[in-house]
Write an enzyme that holds these catalytic residues in place. Structure first.
Site, short mmCIF file in Angstrom:
data_model
loop_
_atom_site.label_atom_id
_atom_site.label_comp_id
_atom_site.label_asym_id
_atom_site.label_seq_id
_atom_site.Cartn_x
_atom_site.Cartn_y
_atom_site.Cartn_z
N GLU A 77 6.73 -14.78 2.10
CA GLU A 77 7.66 -13.39 2.44
C GLU A 77 9.11 -14.00 3.12
OE1 GLU A 77 4.37 -13.84 3.53
OE2 GLU A 77 3.54 -12.50 2.30
N HIS A 109 -3.62 -4.49 8.44
CA HIS A 109 -3.14 -3.69 7.58
C HIS A 109 -2.64 -2.31 7.77
CE1 HIS A 109 -5.18 -6.46 5.10
NE2 HIS A 109 -4.58 -6.00 3.84
C1 LIG Z 1 1.10 -13.04 4.77
C2 LIG Z 1 0.43 -12.35 3.90
N1 LIG Z 1 1.01 -11.79 2.80
C3 LIG Z 1 0.40 -11.01 1.94
C4 LIG Z 1 -0.96 -10.70 2.10
C5 LIG Z 1 -1.53 -9.67 0.85
N2 LIG Z 1 -2.43 -10.24 0.25
C6 LIG Z 1 -3.67 -10.26 0.38
S1 LIG Z 1 -4.58 -11.36 -0.42
C7 LIG Z 1 -3.20 -11.85 -1.26
C8 LIG Z 1 -3.41 -12.76 -2.49
C9 LIG Z 1 -3.90 -14.07 -2.16
O1 LIG Z 1 -4.17 -15.20 -3.28
P1 LIG Z 1 -4.94 -16.40 -2.95
O2 LIG Z 1 -4.17 -17.19 -1.90
O3 LIG Z 1 -4.81 -17.07 -4.42
O4 LIG Z 1 -6.19 -15.99 -2.44
P2 LIG Z 1 -7.32 -15.26 -3.22
O5 LIG Z 1 -7.23 -14.10 -2.75
O6 LIG Z 1 -7.16 -15.44 -4.71
O7 LIG Z 1 -8.70 -15.98 -2.74
C10 LIG Z 1 -2.23 -11.05 -0.91
C11 LIG Z 1 -0.81 -11.34 -1.32
C12 LIG Z 1 -1.64 -11.21 3.11
N3 LIG Z 1 -3.05 -11.18 3.31
N4 LIG Z 1 -0.85 -11.92 3.96
#
Ligand SMILES: Cc1ncc(C[n+]2csc(CCOP(=O)(O)OP(=O)(O)O)c2C)c(N)n1
Ligand SMILES: Cc1ncc(C[n+]2csc(CCOP(=O)(O)OP(=O)(O)O)c2C)c(N)n1
Ligand SMILES: [Mg+2]
Ligand SMILES: [Mg+2]
Lengths: 355, 324, 324, 355
Positions: free
Chosen positions: B60, B129
């Protein structure tokens, strides 16, 4: 031009494919250990599959599916002692089950019930971390802090491929390297951060080579191979205990389910890769390995599955039997020693609610 | 006019403004192929290409920081933060750069960027959230803040934000993304920043609100029908604030209840109360009450209805003000 | 008792508490060998070793995030942020974790960490060495905030913060690090959080302030001698807030001027005004005025005296309240 | 184990030591170019040394000294075209002088006068960035944005070794890699972040190898060698213009002066290394190179120095002649279109000030 630290590009594998790739072995793992690994896999798989059903039935809320991530969770956790800590993300919400945490507790988390927050000291499992990667510094601080106190404790922190872009992961890894904290930075590279492929997270061809910039080894392992994951983690744990500091593990898999129950991957995912991943999913892969080794009979497999199903049935029943949370829980624990106004707020709320 | 859900109105504003101004681009996590986790950016990448609707890395501060640079290169970026609480990593860029860079150049460069995000609770979501971070944004010099409560305003305020020469944060009440539906003007539609809206006229007490608290106050006003005549003032933009509308309403009613879902202490409702304590103190027939979230972490969702301002809490406050 | 500058009192508190409690450790940028850029941590590394007074990498989110983990391992970390504005990168950890983790464990784990930093303006420093970020901290549930105005309180409040089971942010008025000098109790000295101090008694108007604004208000009170009798209330801790002292003073004087150097909009002065508008509205003989920094970036230092609340601006406000 | 991207450990050098290490040459640099480089070095050196004096005399405020950092600034800036942008930190506060920015402007910045903020569009030099590393994403966004608009513009962003620990630098570099932005990430590794040595910033043996994790080349160069810096930057610029994306340059030197005028390095620094660095400081090193090549006479050197001194004399006089800033400047430019209250605030302030 001199050489930088080694980081791996190839994927470590132990489990073969039953055909051209022969099965390997992990030294020191007994037949019981192998069955324990299998039990863990089945428990998590069952938890996950039932949760998706419970969600559809409206019995739990939004849920982050971890189907085909079980090998990464079980393999890595198995390499730890009970005194070592695990720092899960939402993707590893149920990892506490491997330490005996009640199924109901984890289900309550997804039901939005306060009973879903556990006492980390009971299980040496930190609270589920929702904001991406922000728990990495916690794990590093914990491991470093334990080392400073002369305690022999390792921390395992789990996060996704997308998380590697976050500043907090960078800062945590920086601290890990500098303090030589006994921590394992375990990255579940399922190749997607919701709809964003790992190729849009970084221009580096692998995540393992990120380790180089922090002065720690980067290891790459097949995330669908529970034995390879276990072995790589065990090595990292040994390094950590020996005072040699952190290790970054990139475990590679492919997200074979939606990101969470609310997600529609058809908008972005490669369905062929999904089909392939489902075909080659990690629990079945290990089952076939055990079968080839003559360690898993149909009966035992059925008993393990039944046992897991029973735990889930009991868990959801227990969770649903829990009385609704009292409004006082809105205020409880916000502070260990609360400012005076909160008690008034609760009193007012009770007056208005008439309870 | 077309009937649109609030999130569709947001989407429509983006389509119209990107069509109108080739320097507008959208960036954020999952805004492209997926069209955003709430589908607010749906269709933009197909229509305007992957260079104007951009899926970014999960970072972000990087998103907002590069948006500052994109402004310097002549773009007018619209940044999506995926959720309220996930905008916190970008607060540093916001406070130290986004709000200061125009000033730093002595007015020679502008930073017309828009940061939009779903905010607020009531949606039965996992931890973090559900936040209402507006106070952090309003307290940041150089940054403006708008919060729509209706689909038409969601379109009009976002349009105004995109066209504004200053950085504007637009918080969209996610609770009403797909519950609020309304006729929304087609094509260009601007609701200027700094003009409050009297959502309902009344004479006994002014309910001051914004975002998801506006329909709540309207329901509270309904519940009080016959007992008290409530004016509901929808602030729409927190900065610039329409002080004239606020003071006019309170001059008329002599009473104010301010409703905000963010935690009470040092929240934006305090700013409204402070304006009234300074400029309307002799108009007031009773205390200025705040109905807000509490000074506690936003709770597990089974408890969130206790945390969020409710019709009961608002009507209780109104009755207390009237009894004072 | 020993005469100490404010920064020396801070240093003394750290020495005493680290001696008293072996689980207290200090970490931050340049806190070790250098003893901090203001020398607040001088001598700690020599005395307690490099494992209890730790120079960290230049990464504020990492510092605060690892401090959370250090708490989990049984430590009681005292984190230094080198300057106010350089604490912003850590806001995400603060809001999403520091303020929430105790709650998340249902009270089973405590996070007794202290975040201390020099804050505020008037020191002729380059950009972003002058911020007053208290509103962001006070608005964060789960986090307490203290701001001393004297050397003795700097020691006593920091001690209370270190011993408190909750996370506490202590903002130290850097303007007075080496201008305020006072007898400070030797050894252990605790000023409990949540108890305001009447810095000066008066009957006509209450000047509400904290940190560097307290001596300013005292000077304003001097300037008004003969004309108005000003009570100066030093809040000392913003959360918990000593509402009783605030309301008692305003009940007596009937008038309040709140002084804060942070930008006005949605600053902490608004919270004080809101408390008064709710709980003291019938005591007030005039408007509640705020004398604050403006809604602009903290200026280039040749202009900072225009930005900062001054004796002239405070006396002007007092005269306006008295004339109302 | 397959191979990761190359990153350099050795330091690139061009200038010899007049003894065992022979002088090299940079293709394409004319005698005029070499003298232009020297002029730049002397201008910055003079600016820096006079500023320390002005500070002692109370004519400017706190000042971040860049003595012995001139070669990094001059060498890298010289590799750019005027249309390319520079994003300086406080350590490069005077880099605009190389583009003709008036000395008075930069002095005003350190005098806390609003005239010290320039219009970046006039010089293609961004505002001085005070919070560490937070301008890295700006430079990346700018370069990426220019590329998206089809403009041929490169961005050069300068930051310190300590900055590499900050999350914002990580996130900026991540974006640079993924977007293939035409940006040069130029790290002045003076081995200290105030009192913290680079060895406490990272466990990686060099900073250059951090580039690997972002999928970009990492180059290591002697930061005291203006020609090596120039050449490395020129290569990076060529890569950027060719569409090949970002380059990370680690330029190594040793901080030979206090961090800033308020700092007391005797508490932490290695005085021997400082003495060595002062001995081998970058301006003299290049002067000797030019002398060995017969390109710099005493007369020309004296004229260059005098010219620089004259500019400083004029600059400080001009800065001091500037009338004090009007209170309106507290409010001006906070917003392009200000909220209504600010005008009232100014009116009230003027009433109280009586001006
Ligand atoms: C700081 C933050 N930004 C955005 C989100 C929204 N979000 C939740 S899961 C996700 C994707 C995460 O991807 P990854 O790190 O590859 O983990 P995975 O879910 O694939 O296990 C996002 C963008 C969040 N939870 N926290
Ligand atoms: C975000 C942030 N944290 C802390 C500071 C305070 N500070 C100013 S300079 C400095 C050290 C920077 O070191 P380095 O990045 O190596 O650059 P150098 O000063 O050596 O050129 C610090 C910690 C700051 N300016 N910004
Ligand atoms: Mg992923
Ligand atoms: Mg440095």
């Amino acid at each position: 031009m001199s050489q930088v630290l080694p980081a791996e590009r190839g994927l470590r594998r132990v489990i073969g494919d039953g055909a051209s790739v022969p099965d390997g072995q992990v030294d020191g793992l007994s037949a019981d250990d192998l069955l324990a690994l299998y039990r863990g896999l089945v428990l998590l798989r069952t938890y996950d599959e039932r949760s998706v059903v419970y969600h559809r039935q409206g019995r739990i809320g939004t849920y982050a599916i971890f189907w085909n991530h079980e090998a990464m969770q079980v393999g890595s956790a198995f390499a730890l002692e009970r005194r070592d800590w695990i720092f899960p993300s939402y993707r590893e919400s149920a990892i506490g089950l491997l330490r005996g945490m009640p199924v109901a507790t984890v289900l309550q988390w997804w039901r939005g019930h306060p009973a879903g927050w556990w006492n980390p000291l009971d299980w040496n499992v930190a609270s589920i971390c929702v904001p991406i990667g922000t728990h990495v510094p916690h794990a590093v601080g914990f491991a470093w802090g334990a080392k400073l106190r002369g305690e022999d404790r390792v921390a395992l922190v789990m996060f996704g491929d997308g998380a590697t872009s976050e500043g907090s992961v960078h800062e945590g890894m920086t601290f890990a390297g500098v303090t030589k904290a006994p921590v394992i930075l375990f990255c579940n590279n399922n190749q997607w951060a919701i709809s964003t492929p790992v190729s849009e997270q970084t221009a580096a061809p692998t995540l393992a080579e990120k380790a180089i910039g922090y002065g720690m080894p980067g290891v790459r392992v097949d995330g669908g191979d529970v034995l390879a994951v276990y072995e790589a983690t065990r090595e990292a744990v040994a390094r950590a205990r020996a005072g040699d500091g952190p290790t970054f593990i990139e475990a590679v898999t492919y997200r074979a389910a939606p990101h969470a129950t609310a997600d529609d991957p058809s908008l972005y995912i490669d369905e062929e890769r999904v089909a392939e991943a489902r075909e080659n999913e990690c629990v079945g892969r290990f089952a076939r390995y055990l079968e080839r080794a003559g360690l898993l009979s149909e009966d035992v497999a059925a008993e393990i599955k039944d046992d897991a199903l029973a735990r889930l049935r009991e868990g959801i029943a227990e969770a649903e039997a829990e009385p609704p949370a009292d409004p006082a829980l809105v205020f409880d624990y916000a502070y260990a020693s609360p400012p005076p106004g909160l008690a008034d707020d609760l009193a007012e709320l009770r007056r208005i609610l008439g309870r | 006019m077309s009937e649109r859900f609030l999130v569709e109105a947001v989407n429509d504003a983006l389509h119209v403004e990107m069509e109108r101004d080739a320097s507008v681009l959208v960036l954020g996590e999952d805004v492209g192929k997926l069209g955003g986790v709430f589908r607010a950016t749906a269709g933009l990448q197909e229509r305007f290409g992957a260079n104007r609707c951009i899926d970014t890395p999960l970072a972000e501060a990087g998103i907002l920081g590069t948006a500052v640079g994109l402004c310097m290169a002549g773009w007018r970026p619209v940044v999506e933060m995926q959720y309220d609480a996930f905008s916190y990593p970008a607060l540093d860029q916001l406070i130290t750069h986004v709000g200061r860079y125009h000033w730093r150049t002595r007015g020679t460069m502008t930073f017309p960027l828009t940061i939009r995000m779903p905010y607020g609770g009531g949606v039965r979501a996992p931890e973090l959230h559900d936040d209402s971070p507006e106070a952090h944004y309003v307290h940041t010099p150089g940054v403006k803040v708008a919060i729509p409560s209706t689909p038409a305003d969601a379109k009009g305020l976002l349009t105004a934000a995109i066209r504004d020469p200053d950085p504007v944060v637009v918080l969209e009440p996610k609770l009403h993304y797909r519950t609020a539906k309304q006729e929304v003007p087609d094509g260009e539609h601007v609701v200027p920043l700094g003009q409050a809206r009297v959502a309902r006229e009344g004479v006994d007490v002014t309910l001051v609100a914004y975002g998801a608290m506006v329909p709540l106050c309207e329901r509270a006003a309904d519940a009080l029908a016959g007992e008290a005549s409530c004016e509901v003032l929808d602030l729409r933009s927190l900065k610039p604030l329409d002080e004239d509308a606020l003071l006019a309403s309170v001059a008329k009613t002599g009473r104010a209840v301010i409703v905000q879902e963010a935690p009470r202490v040092a929240g934006f409702a305090a700013e409204i109360a402070a304006v009234l304590a300074e400029k309307a103190v002799f108009d007031l027939h009773g205390p200025v009450l705040r109905v807000t979230g509490y000074d506690v972490p936003y709770p597990y969702w089974q408890l969130e209805d206790y945390y969020m301002p409710s019709v009961e809490r608002v009507t209780d406050a109104v009755r207390r003000v009237l009894a004072a």
